[in-house]
Design a protein around this motif. Structure first.
Motif, PDB file in Angstrom:
ATOM      1  N   MET A  61       0.880  -1.134  -0.038  1.00 19.51           N
ATOM      2  CA  MET A  61       0.098   0.015   0.063  1.00 19.51           C
ATOM      3  C   MET A  61       1.012   1.370   0.038  1.00 19.51           C
ATOM      4  O   MET A  61       1.632   1.184   0.681  1.00 19.51           O
ATOM      5  N   PRO A  62       0.461   2.210  -0.863  1.00 24.65           N
ATOM      6  CA  PRO A  62       1.411   3.403  -0.876  1.00 24.65           C
ATOM      7  C   PRO A  62       1.329   4.223   0.405  1.00 24.65           C
ATOM      8  O   PRO A  62       0.495   4.120   1.212  1.00 24.65           O
ATOM      9  N   GLN A  63       2.725   4.830   0.750  1.00 18.84           N
ATOM     10  CA  GLN A  63       2.522   5.540   1.844  1.00 18.84           C
ATOM     11  C   GLN A  63       2.159   7.042   1.695  1.00 18.84           C
ATOM     12  O   GLN A  63       2.272   7.606   0.680  1.00 18.84           O
ATOM     13  N   GLN A  64       1.446   7.575   2.642  1.00 21.60           N
ATOM     14  CA  GLN A  64       0.877   8.868   2.616  1.00 21.60           C
ATOM     15  C   GLN A  64       1.837   9.920   3.131  1.00 21.60           C
ATOM     16  O   GLN A  64       2.052   9.866   4.533  1.00 21.60           O
ATOM     17  N   LEU A  65       2.361  10.866   2.539  1.00 20.36           N
ATOM     18  CA  LEU A  65       3.043  11.882   3.069  1.00 20.36           C
ATOM     19  C   LEU A  65       2.413  13.225   2.934  1.00 20.36           C
ATOM     20  O   LEU A  65       1.849  13.543   1.712  1.00 20.36           O
ATOM     21  N   ALA A  66       2.467  13.890   4.072  1.00 14.11           N
ATOM     22  CA  ALA A  66       1.576  15.304   3.924  1.00 14.11           C
ATOM     23  C   ALA A  66       2.650  16.421   3.986  1.00 14.11           C
ATOM     24  O   ALA A  66       3.482  16.402   4.440  1.00 14.11           O
ATOM     25  N   ILE A  67       2.142  17.352   2.978  1.00 22.36           N
ATOM     26  CA  ILE A  67       2.932  18.522   2.941  1.00 22.36           C
ATOM     27  C   ILE A  67       2.080  19.850   3.427  1.00 22.36           C
ATOM     28  O   ILE A  67       0.948  20.070   2.602  1.00 22.36           O
ATOM     29  N   ILE A  68       2.512  20.447   4.433  1.00 26.13           N
ATOM     30  CA  ILE A  68       1.601  21.718   5.055  1.00 26.13           C
ATOM     31  C   ILE A  68       2.073  22.815   4.266  1.00 26.13           C
ATOM     32  O   ILE A  68       3.669  23.227   4.291  1.00 26.13           O
ATOM     33  N   VAL A  69       1.268  23.681   3.645  1.00 27.99           N
ATOM     34  CA  VAL A  69       1.678  24.949   3.045  1.00 27.99           C
ATOM     35  C   VAL A  69       1.189  26.189   3.792  1.00 27.99           C
ATOM     36  O   VAL A  69      -0.134  26.344   3.689  1.00 27.99           O
ATOM     37  N   LEU A  70       1.847  26.675   4.763  1.00 28.94           N
ATOM     38  CA  LEU A  70       1.510  27.762   5.377  1.00 28.94           C
ATOM     39  C   LEU A  70       2.068  29.158   4.870  1.00 28.94           C
ATOM     40  O   LEU A  70       3.180  29.182   4.930  1.00 28.94           O
ATOM     41  N   VAL A  71       0.891  29.968   4.655  1.00 31.44           N
ATOM     42  CA  VAL A  71       1.377  31.079   4.104  1.00 31.44           C
ATOM     43  C   VAL A  71       0.855  32.282   4.838  1.00 31.44           C
ATOM     44  O   VAL A  71      -0.213  32.484   5.352  1.00 31.44           O
ATOM     45  N   ASP A  72       1.680  33.492   4.785  1.00 27.30           N
ATOM     46  CA  ASP A  72       1.154  34.646   5.594  1.00 27.30           C
ATOM     47  C   ASP A  72       0.696  35.674   4.529  1.00 27.30           C
ATOM     48  O   ASP A  72       1.380  36.185   3.665  1.00 27.30           O
ATOM     49  N   VAL A  73      -0.529  35.357   4.423  1.00 26.27           N
ATOM     50  CA  VAL A  73      -1.242  35.897   3.221  1.00 26.27           C
ATOM     51  C   VAL A  73      -1.261  37.484   3.355  1.00 26.27           C
ATOM     52  O   VAL A  73      -1.055  38.110   2.393  1.00 26.27           O
ATOM     53  N   GLY A  74      -1.170  38.007   4.485  1.00 27.27           N
ATOM     54  CA  GLY A  74      -1.185  39.744   4.713  1.00 27.27           C
ATOM     55  C   GLY A  74      -0.014  40.049   3.891  1.00 27.27           C
ATOM     56  O   GLY A  74       0.101  41.060   3.103  1.00 27.27           O
ATOM     57  N   ASN A  75       1.142  39.569   4.364  1.00 26.38           N
ATOM     58  CA  ASN A  75       2.418  39.834   3.714  1.00 26.38           C
ATOM     59  C   ASN A  75       2.509  39.609   2.476  1.00 26.38           C
ATOM     60  O   ASN A  75       3.291  40.517   1.663  1.00 26.38           O
ATOM     61  N   ALA A  76       2.102  38.427   2.384  1.00 24.40           N
ATOM     62  CA  ALA A  76       2.237  38.094   0.677  1.00 24.40           C
ATOM     63  C   ALA A  76       1.545  39.061  -0.304  1.00 24.40           C
ATOM     64  O   ALA A  76       2.178  39.255  -1.373  1.00 24.40           O
ATOM     65  N   LEU A  77       0.309  39.351  -0.028  1.00 25.44           N
ATOM     66  CA  LEU A  77      -0.345  40.384  -0.513  1.00 25.44           C
ATOM     67  C   LEU A  77       0.277  41.776  -0.711  1.00 25.44           C
ATOM     68  O   LEU A  77       0.289  42.330  -1.740  1.00 25.44           O
ATOM     69  N   GLU A  78       0.751  42.368   0.380  1.00 25.84           N
ATOM     70  CA  GLU A  78       1.636  43.356   0.490  1.00 25.84           C
ATOM     71  C   GLU A  78       2.828  43.364  -0.439  1.00 25.84           C
ATOM     72  O   GLU A  78       3.077  44.366  -0.921  1.00 25.84           O
ATOM     73  N   MET A  79       3.474  42.262  -0.501  1.00 21.78           N
ATOM     74  CA  MET A  79       4.863  42.289  -1.094  1.00 21.78           C
ATOM     75  C   MET A  79       4.697  41.536  -2.604  1.00 21.78           C
ATOM     76  O   MET A  79       5.449  41.712  -3.306  1.00 21.78           O
ATOM     77  N   LYS A  80       3.403  41.115  -2.715  1.00 22.26           N
ATOM     78  CA  LYS A  80       3.178  40.511  -4.106  1.00 22.26           C
ATOM     79  C   LYS A  80       4.265  39.410  -4.352  1.00 22.26           C
ATOM     80  O   LYS A  80       4.391  39.059  -5.602  1.00 22.26           O
ATOM     81  N   THR A  81       4.475  38.648  -3.568  1.00 21.40           N
ATOM     82  CA  THR A  81       5.138  37.291  -3.673  1.00 21.40           C
ATOM     83  C   THR A  81       4.828  36.498  -2.458  1.00 21.40           C
ATOM     84  O   THR A  81       4.703  36.967  -1.558  1.00 21.40           O
ATOM     85  N   LEU A  82       5.389  35.121  -2.874  1.00 16.09           N
ATOM     86  CA  LEU A  82       5.095  34.068  -1.867  1.00 16.09           C
ATOM     87  C   LEU A  82       6.565  33.977  -1.317  1.00 16.09           C
ATOM     88  O   LEU A  82       6.798  33.061  -0.166  1.00 16.09           O
ATOM     89  N   GLU A  83       7.613  34.473  -1.809  1.00 21.82           N
ATOM     90  CA  GLU A  83       8.955  34.262  -1.328  1.00 21.82           C
ATOM     91  C   GLU A  83       9.232  34.880   0.038  1.00 21.82           C
ATOM     92  O   GLU A  83       8.852  36.168   0.094  1.00 21.82           O
ATOM     93  N   GLY A  84       9.357  34.258   0.847  1.00 14.74           N
ATOM     94  CA  GLY A  84       9.548  34.639   2.260  1.00 14.74           C
ATOM     95  C   GLY A  84       8.411  34.701   3.012  1.00 14.74           C
ATOM     96  O   GLY A  84       8.349  35.097   4.340  1.00 14.74           O
ATOM     97  N   ASN A  85       7.338  34.362   2.473  1.00 12.33           N
ATOM     98  CA  ASN A  85       5.911  34.287   3.221  1.00 12.33           C
ATOM     99  C   ASN A  85       5.399  33.042   2.988  1.00 12.33           C
ATOM    100  O   ASN A  85       4.109  33.015   3.637  1.00 12.33           O
ATOM    101  N   THR A  86       6.042  32.002   2.986  1.00 14.61           N
ATOM    102  CA  THR A  86       5.631  30.682   2.859  1.00 14.61           C
ATOM    103  C   THR A  86       6.499  29.882   3.522  1.00 14.61           C
ATOM    104  O   THR A  86       7.849  29.847   3.505  1.00 14.61           O
ATOM    105  N   TYR A  87       5.716  29.023   4.425  1.00 17.88           N
ATOM    106  CA  TYR A  87       6.661  27.993   5.309  1.00 17.88           C
ATOM    107  C   TYR A  87       6.093  26.662   5.122  1.00 17.88           C
ATOM    108  O   TYR A  87       4.962  26.220   5.247  1.00 17.88           O
ATOM    109  N   LEU A  88       6.808  25.673   4.720  1.00 19.00           N
ATOM    110  CA  LEU A  88       6.532  24.434   4.411  1.00 19.00           C
ATOM    111  C   LEU A  88       6.982  23.280   5.342  1.00 19.00           C
ATOM    112  O   LEU A  88       7.957  23.427   5.907  1.00 19.00           O
ATOM    113  N   PHE A  89       6.112  22.494   5.658  1.00 22.80           N
ATOM    114  CA  PHE A  89       6.366  21.178   6.676  1.00 22.80           C
ATOM    115  C   PHE A  89       6.115  20.099   5.837  1.00 22.80           C
ATOM    116  O   PHE A  89       5.187  19.994   5.188  1.00 22.80           O
TER     117      PHE A  89
END
Length: 262
Positions: A1-29
């Motif tokens: 049976m395939p193993q299930q791996l989860a990737i959490i994509v946590l985004v600081d939406v307020g800063n990302a919208l202000e800076m118009k980029t996800l770089e530096g505003n995304t945290y992955l786990f």
């Protein structure tokens, strides 16, 4: 049976919208930190994927990735799916009760009608008009980060809708290393939709991929508040490693029981 791996994509939406980029505003786990994943909690996550093989070198099973996007500084994703709609109905009922009390108040006690109407507006909050361009929130009221309905004036802090992954593409997909697709689910946390991919674990190496993520910004148009979609991208990597399939308890290869330790 395939193993299930989860990737959490946590985004600081307020800063990302202000800076118009996800770089530096995304945290992955992911849940492979003890198996070789690197860059946990940053935008430079490299997800470790252990290829699962039999001793003869044939592939035992593919791996499955699941992406779950969340918004930093918004209402927790663990609340029920219909939370926002229920809060809107509660404030509507409360506003009707306040209006009834105001109408039935004797004339000599109704001198401060302006203050009462202002309080009524605060109770009703601000409703956001839906648009066809957005795949995110439907028509709902604006909430703050504590889940309370607010009367939005353009400056008050408010809760952002969760990010929406609209596509996954890039090197890993082009080389047919992984096969992503969007799936529906009754899961109350993922709001019914999530992205998943099967990964060909027979081809070791490091491969990049890109997530197209849609955020939503409050915008006043023609006197109505609307959620304007903002499309940004975020890059990540997977690293496929080769190792034989082993027994999880004895760490030895598969065979007839009992299996002696390696």
């Amino acid at each position: 049976m395939p193993q299930q791996l989860a990737i959490i994509v946590l985004v600081d939406v307020g800063n990302a919208l202000e800076m118009k980029t996800l770089e530096g505003n995304t945290y992955l786990f992911d849940n492979m930190k003890l198996h070789g994943s690197e860059g946990q909690g940053t935008g430079e996550l490299v997800t470790a994927i252990h290829g699962s093989y039999w001793r003869d070198g044939s592939q035992a099973s593919e791996q499955v990735l699941n992406w779950l996007p969340y918004s930093l500084g918004s209402i927790p994703p663990t609340v029920p799916r219909g939370y926002e709609a229920e809060r809107a109905r509660q404030t509507d009922r409360q506003a009707l009760a306040e209006l009834e009390a105001m109408v039935n108040k004797p004339a000599n006690q109704g001198a401060d009608a302006a203050a009462q109407i202002s309080q009524l507006q605060q109770t009703l909050g601000t409703r956001v008009k839906s648009t066809r361009r957005t795949r995110g929130p439907a028509t709902q009221k604006i909430l703050d980060v504590t889940g309370h309905v607010i009367s939005y004036d353009g400056a008050a802090a408010h809760s952002y809708p969760p990010p929406v992954i609209t596509d996954i593409y890039g090197e890993a997909v082009d080389k047919k290393i992984m096969y992503p697709a969007e799936y529906g689910s009754p899961d109350m946390v993922t709001d019914g939709w999530y992205w998943s991919a099967t990964v060909d674990s027979t081809r070791p190496g490091t491969y990049t991929y890109t997530m197209a993520i849609q955020l939503h910004r409050l915008l006043l148009q023609g006197g109505d508040w609307t959620w304007e979609p903002v499309d940004l991208t975020c890059d990540s990597k997977i690293r496929i490693m080769s190792e034989p399939k082993r027994n999880a308890f004895t760490k030895s290869g598969l065979g007839l029981l009992p299996i002696p330790p390696a």
